[in-house]
Design an enzyme around this catalytic site. Structure first.
Site, PDB file in Angstrom:
ATOM      1  N   ASN A  13       1.054  -0.966  -0.286  1.00 53.55           N
ATOM      2  CA  ASN A  13       0.147   0.296  -0.679  1.00 53.55           C
ATOM      3  C   ASN A  13       0.645   1.456   0.386  1.00 53.55           C
ATOM      4  O   ASN A  13       1.098   1.301   0.742  1.00 53.55           O
ATOM      5  CB  ASN A  13      -1.194  -0.356   1.260  1.00 53.55           C
ATOM      6  CG  ASN A  13      -1.811   1.298   1.342  1.00 53.55           C
ATOM      7  OD1 ASN A  13      -1.601   2.120   0.637  1.00 53.55           O
ATOM      8  ND2 ASN A  13      -2.721   0.814   2.032  1.00 53.55           N
ATOM      9  N   ARG A  97      -2.828  -2.437  -3.512  1.00 58.17           N
ATOM     10  CA  ARG A  97      -3.832  -1.496  -3.576  1.00 58.17           C
ATOM     11  C   ARG A  97      -3.388   0.390  -4.001  1.00 58.17           C
ATOM     12  O   ARG A  97      -2.950   0.542  -4.025  1.00 58.17           O
ATOM     13  CB  ARG A  97      -4.052  -0.406  -1.917  1.00 58.17           C
ATOM     14  CG  ARG A  97      -4.716   0.622  -1.586  1.00 58.17           C
ATOM     15  CD  ARG A  97      -5.177   0.837  -0.517  1.00 58.17           C
ATOM     16  NE  ARG A  97      -5.609   2.288  -0.073  1.00 58.17           N
ATOM     17  CZ  ARG A  97      -5.533   3.003   0.839  1.00 58.17           C
ATOM     18  NH1 ARG A  97      -4.821   3.624   1.300  1.00 58.17           N
ATOM     19  NH2 ARG A  97      -7.095   4.175   0.642  1.00 58.17           N
ATOM     20  N   HIS A 186     -12.644   4.470   0.097  1.00 53.59           N
ATOM     21  CA  HIS A 186     -12.638   3.705   1.471  1.00 53.59           C
ATOM     22  C   HIS A 186     -12.777   1.848   1.598  1.00 53.59           C
ATOM     23  O   HIS A 186     -13.304   1.615   1.928  1.00 53.59           O
ATOM     24  CB  HIS A 186     -13.285   3.794   2.554  1.00 53.59           C
ATOM     25  CG  HIS A 186     -12.374   4.816   3.266  1.00 53.59           C
ATOM     26  ND1 HIS A 186     -12.510   6.309   3.726  1.00 53.59           N
ATOM     27  CD2 HIS A 186     -10.826   5.375   2.739  1.00 53.59           C
ATOM     28  CE1 HIS A 186     -11.942   7.159   3.396  1.00 53.59           C
ATOM     29  NE2 HIS A 186     -10.048   6.289   4.359  1.00 53.59           N
ATOM     30  N   ARG A 247      -9.257  17.816   5.781  1.00 50.74           N
ATOM     31  CA  ARG A 247     -10.669  17.584   4.662  1.00 50.74           C
ATOM     32  C   ARG A 247     -12.061  18.773   5.354  1.00 50.74           C
ATOM     33  O   ARG A 247     -12.442  18.137   6.396  1.00 50.74           O
ATOM     34  CB  ARG A 247     -10.760  16.568   3.797  1.00 50.74           C
ATOM     35  CG  ARG A 247      -9.546  16.016   3.117  1.00 50.74           C
ATOM     36  CD  ARG A 247      -9.710  15.221   2.412  1.00 50.74           C
ATOM     37  NE  ARG A 247      -8.564  14.450   2.391  1.00 50.74           N
ATOM     38  CZ  ARG A 247      -8.826  13.098   1.574  1.00 50.74           C
ATOM     39  NH1 ARG A 247      -9.384  11.949   2.229  1.00 50.74           N
ATOM     40  NH2 ARG A 247      -7.394  12.234   1.671  1.00 50.74           N
ATOM     41  N   GLU A 390      -8.021  -4.141   5.890  1.00 47.88           N
ATOM     42  CA  GLU A 390      -7.878  -3.485   4.144  1.00 47.88           C
ATOM     43  C   GLU A 390      -7.067  -4.942   3.867  1.00 47.88           C
ATOM     44  O   GLU A 390      -6.878  -4.688   2.510  1.00 47.88           O
ATOM     45  CB  GLU A 390      -7.274  -2.436   4.240  1.00 47.88           C
ATOM     46  CG  GLU A 390      -8.718  -1.289   3.860  1.00 47.88           C
ATOM     47  CD  GLU A 390      -8.465   0.228   4.629  1.00 47.88           C
ATOM     48  OE1 GLU A 390      -8.886   0.642   3.322  1.00 47.88           O
ATOM     49  OE2 GLU A 390      -7.988   0.609   5.155  1.00 47.88           O
TER      50      GLU A 390
END
Ligand code: ADP
Length: 415
Positions: A13, A97, A186, A247, A390
């Site tokens: 990742n 990923r 996600h 954010r 994940e």
């Protein structure tokens, strides 16, 4: 691969200045080694390496780029002192990923030259993420040319969304000619926790209405109806939806042209502010880390409290909206750094949702980082904390893709 009673999958990742890895024996889903490299290309990088044999290494050194970082990890994996495998041939598949696959891929794929080109075309859709993912893929192809690479995409799980959810009310040509639509992110995490949730409930995944809250530094929420995503809060980019660490989530886009003129900001500056300097960091003026913000709020800092209140309010608003879209909810899931660990934030989000059939049990909610049901017996909706994984989804998907490829090859030969 034949004749071995194991299949090792190296999960990679790559972020812009970091990489996380796991080596997983997919037969028993055991993590053989894992770790991360941070601050790649800075003067001193951090390399952390752990193995199932309890090796724990933390090394600080200069690591100029991702290729060097991957090489360093691979050397450790085969080293006589700290290694867990004999040579690179013991790595059967590399699972990568990848953040953004656009509309091109709705599932995981074997990475070919064409796939890499398609990902390069998507760089403009994910300028902060895809370049690092591609660097990781190219480095792994150079270092392990005989090992198949599989791409697992953050956007793929959300490709089941209907047009009513993914289209913006903007000029239609923007969608047709420029790819402007909601993609969602996600996906790997939402897929893992919702499938795991169905297992925990001992119910058929395809029969459930699920809301999944991935609350980490980046945060998103997804509504999953009978195994299909019907809406998700992140959009064309990861900026939309929930308030996040840095954010803003949803806000009036009219602010952008106004503030760019008022403060004489360039496109690059506004992009940087919206991605890195907004969210709870901007609201609290303290940090993007919810632990620090919670501490400050408890000590009486008003802006820290306000940041938490605004964050929780937005999540609650989305839960309400998704309950309406789903027409009822069977299961509500919290995951990622905040969702798994922040007892106070979960409690605040779930307060006064009795009308929606959601009642939290404060004692059961007092847990961190493990699977647990946190709803009260009287709650109509089951509420669970499910730590995301994940890497495991990536490894499982990588295995599935390669098995399908082998099956296709055999079918072609037998034709
Ligand atoms: P990402 O993968 O998006 O970087 P993570 O899922 O790792 O995010 O979540 C990181 C965030 O989780 C941290 O920024 C921190 O705010 C939050 N977090 C981690 N542990 C706790 C905790 N015990 N209490 C509150 N927040 C926590």
């Amino acid at each position: 691969m034949e004749g071995k009673d194991y299949m090792n999958i190296f999960v990679l990742n790559c972020g812009s200045s970091s990489l996380k890895f796991q080596l997983i024996n997919i037969e028993n889903e055991e993590v053989i080694a894992n770790g991360l490299v941070e601050k790649i290309s800075e003067s001193i990088s951090d390399f952390k390496y752990y193995t199932k044999n309890k090796v724990e290494l933390e090394i600080k050194m200069e690591i100029p780029d991702h290729k060097n970082a991957i090489q360093l990890v691979l050397e450790r994996l085969i080293s006589s002192e700290h290694g867990v495998i004999n040579d690179f041939d013991d790595i059967d598949i590399v699972g990568h990923r990848v953040v953004h696959a656009g509309e091109k891929f709705s599932g995981s794929v074997l990475i070919t030259k064409e796939v890499i080109n398609a990902l390069k075309e998507n760089i403009k859709l994910a300028p902060l993420h895809n370049p690092a993912n591609i660097v990781g893929i190219e480095a792994s192809k150079k270092l392990m040319p005989n090992t198949p690479d599989v791409g697992i995409f953050d956007t793929a799980f959300h490709q089941s969304m209907p047009k009513e959810s993914y289209l913006y009310a903007l000029p239609y040509q923007w969608y047709q000619e420029n790819g402007v639509r909601r993609y969602g992110f996600h996906g790997t995490s939402h897929k893992y926790v919702t499938e795991r949730g169905a297992e925990l409930l001992k119910k058929d995944y395809d029969s459930l209405k699920i809301i999944s809250c991935h609350l980490g530094n980046g945060a998103s929420i997804a509504a999953v109806d009978q195994g299909r995503v019907i809406d998700t809060s992140m959009g064309f980019t990861p900026l939309e939806g929930l308030v996040m660490g840095t954010r803003p989530g949803d806000f009036d886009p009219g602010i952008i042209s106004y503030i760019m003129q008022e403060r004489n900001l360039s496109i690059e500056e506004i992009d940087e502010i919206l991605n890195k300097e907004s969210g709870v960091l901007a609201l609290s003026g303290i940090s993007n880390d919810f632990r620090e913000i919670s501490e400050a709020a408890e000590a009486g800092n008003d802006r820290a409290q306000l940041a938490l209140d605004i964050f929780c309010r937005r999540v609650k608003k989305y839960i309400g909206a998704y309950a309406a879209l789903l027409g009822g909810v069977d299961l509500l899931i919290f995951t990622a750094g905040i969702g798994e660990n922040a007892v106070n934030i979960r409690a605040k989000i779930l307060a006064e949702l009795e009308y929606f059939g959601i009642i939290i049990d404060p004692e059961k909610n007092n847990i961190q980082g493990k699977e647990a049901k946190i709803s009260a017996k009287t709650s109509i909706v089951d509420v669970y904390v499910i730590p995301t994984n994940e890497e495991l989804v990536i490894a499982r998907e990588a295995k599935k893709v390669i098995e399908q490829e082998i099956e296709t090859i055999i079918k072609d030969i037998l034709k």
